[in-house]
Motif scaffolding. Sequence first.
Motif, PDB file in Angstrom:
ATOM      1  N   ILE A 243     -12.029  -2.124  -5.781  1.00 39.22           N
ATOM      2  CA  ILE A 243     -10.726  -2.353  -6.476  1.00 39.22           C
ATOM      3  C   ILE A 243     -10.327  -0.961  -6.974  1.00 39.22           C
ATOM      4  O   ILE A 243     -11.043  -0.284  -7.713  1.00 39.22           O
ATOM      5  N   CYS A 244      -9.088  -0.796  -6.610  1.00 39.61           N
ATOM      6  CA  CYS A 244      -8.629   0.572  -7.022  1.00 39.61           C
ATOM      7  C   CYS A 244      -8.624   0.850  -8.672  1.00 39.61           C
ATOM      8  O   CYS A 244      -8.037  -0.289  -9.116  1.00 39.61           O
ATOM      9  N   THR A 245      -8.975   1.746  -9.002  1.00 36.09           N
ATOM     10  CA  THR A 245      -8.991   2.105 -10.436  1.00 36.09           C
ATOM     11  C   THR A 245      -7.640   2.323 -11.018  1.00 36.09           C
ATOM     12  O   THR A 245      -7.590   2.632 -12.193  1.00 36.09           O
ATOM     13  N   HIS A 246      -6.606   2.432 -10.083  1.00 41.86           N
ATOM     14  CA  HIS A 246      -5.214   2.575 -10.652  1.00 41.86           C
ATOM     15  C   HIS A 246      -4.475   1.424 -11.021  1.00 41.86           C
ATOM     16  O   HIS A 246      -4.166   1.040 -12.179  1.00 41.86           O
ATOM     17  N   ALA A 247      -4.320   0.422 -10.075  1.00 42.56           N
ATOM     18  CA  ALA A 247      -3.586  -0.867 -10.206  1.00 42.56           C
ATOM     19  C   ALA A 247      -4.182  -2.116  -9.621  1.00 42.56           C
ATOM     20  O   ALA A 247      -3.538  -2.985  -9.293  1.00 42.56           O
ATOM     21  N   GLY A 248      -5.470  -1.893  -9.268  1.00 45.05           N
ATOM     22  CA  GLY A 248      -6.124  -3.073  -9.128  1.00 45.05           C
ATOM     23  C   GLY A 248      -5.919  -3.513  -7.467  1.00 45.05           C
ATOM     24  O   GLY A 248      -6.488  -4.751  -7.149  1.00 45.05           O
ATOM     25  N   CYS A 249      -5.403  -2.904  -6.612  1.00 43.16           N
ATOM     26  CA  CYS A 249      -5.322  -3.271  -5.189  1.00 43.16           C
ATOM     27  C   CYS A 249      -6.641  -2.982  -4.493  1.00 43.16           C
ATOM     28  O   CYS A 249      -7.638  -2.339  -4.929  1.00 43.16           O
ATOM     29  N   ALA A 250      -6.730  -3.501  -3.350  1.00 41.27           N
ATOM     30  CA  ALA A 250      -8.087  -3.293  -2.682  1.00 41.27           C
ATOM     31  C   ALA A 250      -8.031  -1.975  -1.855  1.00 41.27           C
ATOM     32  O   ALA A 250      -6.791  -1.681  -1.150  1.00 41.27           O
ATOM     33  N   ILE A 269      -8.693   5.191   1.020  1.00 38.83           N
ATOM     34  CA  ILE A 269      -7.245   5.201   0.435  1.00 38.83           C
ATOM     35  C   ILE A 269      -6.806   3.833   0.149  1.00 38.83           C
ATOM     36  O   ILE A 269      -7.328   2.734   0.836  1.00 38.83           O
ATOM     37  N   CYS A 270      -6.132   3.559  -1.058  1.00 36.99           N
ATOM     38  CA  CYS A 270      -5.525   2.498  -1.626  1.00 36.99           C
ATOM     39  C   CYS A 270      -4.096   2.417  -1.012  1.00 36.99           C
ATOM     40  O   CYS A 270      -3.071   3.381  -1.224  1.00 36.99           O
ATOM     41  N   PRO A 271      -3.651   1.367  -0.229  1.00 32.49           N
ATOM     42  CA  PRO A 271      -2.386   1.164   0.087  1.00 32.49           C
ATOM     43  C   PRO A 271      -1.308   1.160  -0.695  1.00 32.49           C
ATOM     44  O   PRO A 271      -0.240   1.035  -0.155  1.00 32.49           O
ATOM     45  N   CYS A 272      -1.661   0.709  -1.923  1.00 29.40           N
ATOM     46  CA  CYS A 272      -0.496   0.538  -2.697  1.00 29.40           C
ATOM     47  C   CYS A 272       0.215   1.686  -3.130  1.00 29.40           C
ATOM     48  O   CYS A 272       1.573   1.801  -3.219  1.00 29.40           O
ATOM     49  N   HIS A 273      -0.370   2.618  -3.881  1.00 26.23           N
ATOM     50  CA  HIS A 273       0.456   3.878  -4.148  1.00 26.23           C
ATOM     51  C   HIS A 273      -0.598   5.300  -3.624  1.00 26.23           C
ATOM     52  O   HIS A 273      -0.379   6.155  -4.196  1.00 26.23           O
ATOM     53  N   TYR A 274      -1.373   4.750  -2.669  1.00 30.60           N
ATOM     54  CA  TYR A 274      -1.942   5.912  -2.007  1.00 30.60           C
ATOM     55  C   TYR A 274      -3.028   7.044  -2.876  1.00 30.60           C
ATOM     56  O   TYR A 274      -3.150   8.133  -2.469  1.00 30.60           O
ATOM     57  N   SER A 275      -3.727   6.174  -3.819  1.00 32.42           N
ATOM     58  CA  SER A 275      -4.724   7.120  -4.371  1.00 32.42           C
ATOM     59  C   SER A 275      -5.773   7.337  -3.149  1.00 32.42           C
ATOM     60  O   SER A 275      -6.142   6.321  -2.573  1.00 32.42           O
ATOM     61  N   THR A 276      -6.463   8.474  -2.984  1.00 34.72           N
ATOM     62  CA  THR A 276      -7.255   8.755  -2.251  1.00 34.72           C
ATOM     63  C   THR A 276      -8.496   9.268  -2.778  1.00 34.72           C
ATOM     64  O   THR A 276      -8.583  10.182  -3.916  1.00 34.72           O
ATOM     65  N   GLY A 288      -3.155  11.078  -5.391  1.00 34.06           N
ATOM     66  CA  GLY A 288      -2.510  10.220  -5.874  1.00 34.06           C
ATOM     67  C   GLY A 288      -2.978   9.689  -7.376  1.00 34.06           C
ATOM     68  O   GLY A 288      -3.377  10.482  -7.952  1.00 34.06           O
ATOM     69  N   PRO A 289      -2.289   8.582  -7.857  1.00 31.61           N
ATOM     70  CA  PRO A 289      -2.368   8.199  -9.169  1.00 31.61           C
ATOM     71  C   PRO A 289      -3.398   7.844 -10.149  1.00 31.61           C
ATOM     72  O   PRO A 289      -3.514   7.854 -11.014  1.00 31.61           O
ATOM     73  N   ALA A 290      -4.544   7.420  -9.214  1.00 33.68           N
ATOM     74  CA  ALA A 290      -5.744   6.723  -9.841  1.00 33.68           C
ATOM     75  C   ALA A 290      -6.309   7.868 -10.987  1.00 33.68           C
ATOM     76  O   ALA A 290      -6.352   8.897 -10.415  1.00 33.68           O
TER      77      ALA A 290
HETATM   78  S1  FES Z   1      -3.469   0.352  -6.997  1.00 34.01           S
HETATM   79 FE1  FES Z   1      -4.440   1.906  -5.710  1.00 34.01          FE
HETATM   80  S2  FES Z   1      -3.114   3.522  -5.827  1.00 34.01           S
HETATM   81 FE2  FES Z   1      -2.181   2.037  -6.919  1.00 34.01          FE
END
Ligand code: FES
Lengths: 334, 468
Positions: A243-250, A269-276, A288-290
């Motif tokens: 679970i992405c530490t930015h906004a919870g996407c997988a 890589i998280c597909p929501c806002h591309y935290s890598t 990315g934003p995480a």
């Molecule tokens: S939720 Fe993963 S980059 Fe925003």
Amino acid sequence: MNALRRWAIALGVLALGRKQRRPRFADRPRIVPPGAPDPRAEWLVLGLLLGAAAAAAGFVVVYSFNHLSHQTQYLGLSLGLAFAFTAAALVVVAKRLVVTEELEEDYPVPGHPTTQEELEQLVAEGGDRFTRKRLLLTGAGAAAGALGAAVFVPALSLGPFLDTDALYETPWRRGRRLVDEHGKPFLLDELERETFYTAYPEGADKEEVGSPLVVVRFEPSELHLPAGRRDWAPGGVVAYSKICTHAGCAVALFRKPTFRPVEPGPALICPCHYSTFDPTRGAKVIFGPAGRPLPQLPLLLDRENGELLAAGNFSGPVGPSWWGVRSKAPRNPS
Amino acid sequence: MGRALESAEESVVIRGLVRFLDERSGTAPFVKKALRYVFPDHWSFLLGEVALYTFVILVGTGIYLTFFFEPSTASTYYAGHYAPLRGHEMSVAYRSAVDLSFKVRAGLLMRQTHHWAADVFVASIVLHMLRVFFTGAFRKPRDLTYYLGLTMLVFALLEGYLGYSLVDDLLSGMGLAIGYSVLMSVPFVGANLALLVWGAPFPGKAEFWSRMYVAHVFLLPILIATLLALHLFLVAARHHTQFRESRRTTEKKVVGIPTFPGYAPRSLGLFFSVAAVLFLLGGLVQINPIWLWGPYHIAQGTNGAQPDWYLGWLIGALRLVPNLDVTIGDYTLVPNAFWGGALFPLLVFMLLYLVPWLDRRATGEYGFRNLLDRPRDAPWRTALGAALFAWVFVIFLAGASDRVFVSFGISYVAQLWIYRVLVFVLPLAALIVTRRFCLALQESERLGQIRKQAEAEARGELPQTEQL
Ligand code: FES
């Protein structure tokens, strides 16, 4: 036969005949200014209304089919056309059949000063008999505030408002087996290098935020984990919260370098806002934003059967961050 | 003979109806006034009406959908006709939405029309608001009307988000995860609020679905309808604004077409046009094919799917903000999602709420305003509005940057940096260019008038003063 003909003529007259308006209000000035009739526009409106009727009937017919390919499209088309024909008829009515007047009207008066004053007076006189206004108002304020709070407080039952401990709970604990979505254990020997796996805690709810892991196997020499995590990756296998530490996407994408010298290392890589995240360095954020790395789960190898187990809980709280997120370590639900 | 009879019958019916109603409600004078209520005519005044009529369609199609949709996260397995999903584990909510699309006759038409209508609803509100802003229609005595409209926009956004989320497909689950995280990110209370709303850490308690459902089908629609009624009441009470079109339109007199017989068929025609467009879209243009996204599972994510357009600005903001967590040592104070997901929209809406006040402060005008400005008449307001719009719009575009990457191959990272620069440059440019443009328009208008006058004088006519 004769009767039939008479009926037909009567109906025809009724339907087609134009009405001669006998001016009923001839003795009064007109409200709506007069206008000339426009028979062609009337025919046009009639045609459009019949079109609307036909399209609407078409909708009913299309609906009545049990199996029809593109039924949704035909339904939308017929209903849409029915509305469109109606709209067109109304537009013709507006533009050619009713008189378009241009009226002038006064804007409403800005206010009613006398009445306003009377209202003030009313309120003042209504409260005439009170002598301790301040005090009473304070009392009323206290009552209103407390009542407001009393009415609002039951809303706190919606969730644990003050107790955020639940956010630190994950199902992982020392000795818990990693399984795939079908419940099959992960064997070290079956893991291919630099391939992306999703793992869950055996016997726990897969849909919990603390459950899913990304698991990747590297050459142990490629790993540069933070200090103190030396033995967290038996056989070069690392596991992070998915679970992405930015906004919870997988964190659902894995970039694998195909040309070593040109491409940078592998990345999660998280597909929501591309935290890598860099999986070889403790899932450090490289783009990315995480705001913090993915929490790492220490792993353990079951020497007997080669299965992967958790060696404890995550290196930090899972999921999106909140204020004070790092103030406690993750733990098991009690 | 027959014709005279018919005419008499018709008037008897109408007279009967009028008497019946008036004797029971005493509203004949009011009805007469309402029927002669004057509507100034300009195409841009119709945007609000489009929003109103779209709302009607939303309620209608929405009620239909509630008869089939089951808002439950209970787990089930799909066994319907759609082969790619057969045997998959999913929530009852998602299955019922898929069944609604495939099994219920006309269900897909209603669902897609509902979805299109939601997109059009927000769009028409935004356009309406732009019209109101750029013509200065928010000024006293219509500032209250403006606040009500703005609040409706907030509710409409929330309502759309909830509707999109309820289906429990993969995209809606990702949207909810982001919403949860943004709420979590609010300093000092975020985690507590998120736990309150969701009932437990994400994905929340089962009751969360009932909460969303009742909010989507009951609370928010009622709130919107109430505000709508108040909004319309205030519009009618203070009458419409109008452009200064001729000498007859003044601050004191409103000029236009009366409700009956002139305006009613026009407005009804607009309603049916809106309905036609929405149902044609709903039937012919696919939107949100949930069966392609699949059910939501927390461990799954998908790449490159776009949310509804009106959430694009928030996605863009979340992407543009650098990975900045405010921390004191190891103590996180403000997590990153706060900036783009919460602070940015709060800021935009705060500015919008302040508009009437700021305008009063800047112009020193406290009087009543019934006549509208043309955008050029108020160069500063127009320019500042354009700057704000440009700012939000750039960020909105950034929300589509991954699509641009897929379609045009422009590197995502490069785009991000371009946008990060544009976020500052473009509003400034918009400000300067718009102001210049307004002034130039004013100037050319003035020159045109002088030329006209000179020509008239040259022809020996009396100088005509044209008042504009
Ligand atoms: S939720 Fe993963 S980059 Fe925003």
